[in-house]
Scaffold this active site. Structure first.
Site, short mmCIF file in Angstrom:
data_model
loop_
_atom_site.label_atom_id
_atom_site.label_comp_id
_atom_site.label_asym_id
_atom_site.label_seq_id
_atom_site.Cartn_x
_atom_site.Cartn_y
_atom_site.Cartn_z
CD GLU A 270 -2.98 -0.54 2.50
OE1 GLU A 270 -2.93 0.60 3.03
OE2 GLU A 270 -3.68 -1.45 2.94
CD GLU A 324 -12.10 1.78 -0.46
OE1 GLU A 324 -12.59 0.88 0.23
OE2 GLU A 324 -10.87 1.95 -0.62
CE LYS A 327 -10.66 2.99 4.18
NZ LYS A 327 -9.26 2.78 3.80
CD GLU A 333 -8.01 6.69 6.31
OE1 GLU A 333 -8.32 5.57 5.85
OE2 GLU A 333 -6.82 7.03 6.50
#
Length: 472
Positions: A270, A324, A327, A333
């Site tokens: 990541e 997303e 999240k 985030e």
């Protein structure tokens, strides 16, 4: 420079297309994949996602589970897949080998090889898991691997676990990298030994954004985004770093080396940069996200290692494919995606070696989503590219051959009798060639690296009477 060196240089200059298999071409670098997270309620179907991945030339994807719909959609796609065993299953899999076998049968063997699963991430950042699952990690990895052996899948599928850099007790300077002492004997050493014995690799989640955000008053933004900068010298080993990413990687390498596991490969599972954040999240913007990810892709695909491990190819999974919306946490985030849920790009960067080649010199940053590639090419003021004397003669010679050959640098001035032939040293000739290439590429980020054999300077180089060209 010896006669044999000059002969080699001349041949390479005129006939490079016959001779070259260079570590500095885009094809010889590491690989780029992407994390496909699904903590959202507005994402396209898995079938559409696979089509999107293929349309972007992405042939590696990392998942956070083993969702059947996703694994079925990936079947026959040719995309290599990393799947995950969630943290909440670690205890059961660690305690009962039969549970591990059943899980592998149901979630791996049922799909492979049509779905090209090539690695299993057992847990994710387990050492910071609030449910205290650390003690189960290595036993779970061992049992999953044993199940793969029983099913004759252990050669094709490797087992590892992503670590967060918070498991380091020390990370600055990079040469002082060390794992937290409380983790070393119980889990780090056994895990590294397992990875060595099974021919696997250490997974690491690396986020320069977090370090920059917390220390924006002392960490230059250019250093965090792979832009031209003066660099930071590691007092422990004398190496100069031009990116925070490399410094963080080398801290992990140093920590592994301290435990005598230099032979275990490192994969970045990541890394990314948010395109939006809250007011207090310094550096979170589309411009910076495009710069970080765009420059990272170029850096990975051009094959350069780190200052400590210059020959190590770095495989990287960008975080993440989509924004997303479910999240939790700060705004950042929910804004790490390369794409919006409607499949439009948040910003435009190349994701493949072909894309990097096609674009050549990236356009100037436009500072807006989707605009221009997000990579600065001009540098700060006038800069030049010179040889890194610590790279060693072999690496300098290889880089010089590439610059004057396939790289297309104008090396006529360093031929015998020409203006810049003297001083007749490898470092002087390499510096001239590297700078010619760098200036021809309009001082684009990543064009003064040559696998660690070169670096950017802000003072006009002086080698005898030779005048180094500039791009204006």
């Amino acid at each position: 420079m010896s006669m044999s060196t000059l002969t080699r240089l001349t041949l390479c200059f005129f006939f490079s297309f016959f001779l070259f298999s260079s570590p500095f071409t885009a094809e010889a670098g590491g690989s780029i994949g992407v994390n496909y997270g699904r903590v959202a309620n507005d994402l396209p179907s898995a079938v559409k996602v696979v089509q999107l991945l293929k349309s972007q030339g992405l042939d590696r994807v990392k998942l956070y589970d083993t969702d059947p719909a996703v694994l079925r959609a990936l079947s026959g796609s040719g995309i290599k897949v990393v799947v995950a065993l969630p943290n909440e299953l670690l205890s059961a899999v660690a305690r009962r080998p039969s549970q591990a076998y059943t899980w592998v049968q149901k979630n791996i063997a049922a799909y492979h090889p049509a779905t090209q699963i090539h690695a299993i991430a057992v847990g994710n950042e387990v050492f910071v898991d609030t449910h205290n699952t650390t003690t189960f990690l290595v036993p779970a990895m061992t049992n999953i691997h044993a199940a793969l052996v029983r099913l004759n899948l252990d050669d094709a599928i490797k087992v590892s676990s992503p670590i967060a850099l918070s498991c380091l007790q020390s990370s600055y300077p990079s040469s002082a990298g060390a794992f937290k002492s409380i983790l070393v004997e119980p889990v780090i050493k056994p895990m590294l030994q397992f990875l060595r014995q099974t021919g696997s690799f250490l997974m690491a989640n690396v986020y320069p954004f977090f370090a920059y955000e917390a220390n924006a008053d002392v960490i230059p933004l250019d250093y965090a985004l792979f832009r031209p900068n003066a660099g930071v010298v590691d007092a422990g080993n004398g190496l100069r770093y031009f990116s925070l990413f490399d410094a963080q990687l080398d801290a992990v390498y140093a920590a592994m080396s301290a435990l005598k596991y230099d032979d275990v490969k490192l994969v970045v599972t990541e890394t990314g940069w948010p395109s939006k954040g809250d007011e207090n999240e310094k550096g979170a913007s589309a411009t910076n996200a495009a710069a970080y990810n765009g420059n990272l892709v170029r850096r990975v695909l051009t094959g350069s290692g780190t200052p400590l491990r210059p020959q190590a190819e770095v495989d990287v999974y960008l975080f993440a494919l989509f924004n997303e919306n479910k999240k939790p946490g700060p705004s950042s985030e929910r804004n790490y995606g390369l794409f919006y849920p409607n499949e439009e790009k948040v910003y435009d960067i190349p994701l493949t070696a072909e894309g990097v080649k096609k674009r050549g010199v990236a356009p100037e940053e436009k500072g807006s989503p989707g605009g221009g590639g997000g990579v600065s090419t001009s540098g700060a003021g006038r800069t030049w590219c010179v040889a890194n004397g610590k790279a060693g003669e072999q690496r300098l010679q290889e880089a010089l051959d590439y610059a004057c050959g396939e790289g297309g640098a104008d090396c006529r001035q360093i031929q015998p009798g020409a203006t810049c032939y003297d001083p007749n040293t490898l470092q002087a000739h390499a510096s001239f060639a590297f700078n010619s290439y760098y200036q021809k590429k309009a001082r684009a980020i990543g064009t003064c690296d040559f696998g660690g054999a070169a670096h950017v300077v802000t003072q006009l180089p002086k080698f005898g009477k030779c005048a180094f060209p500039t791009a204006g």
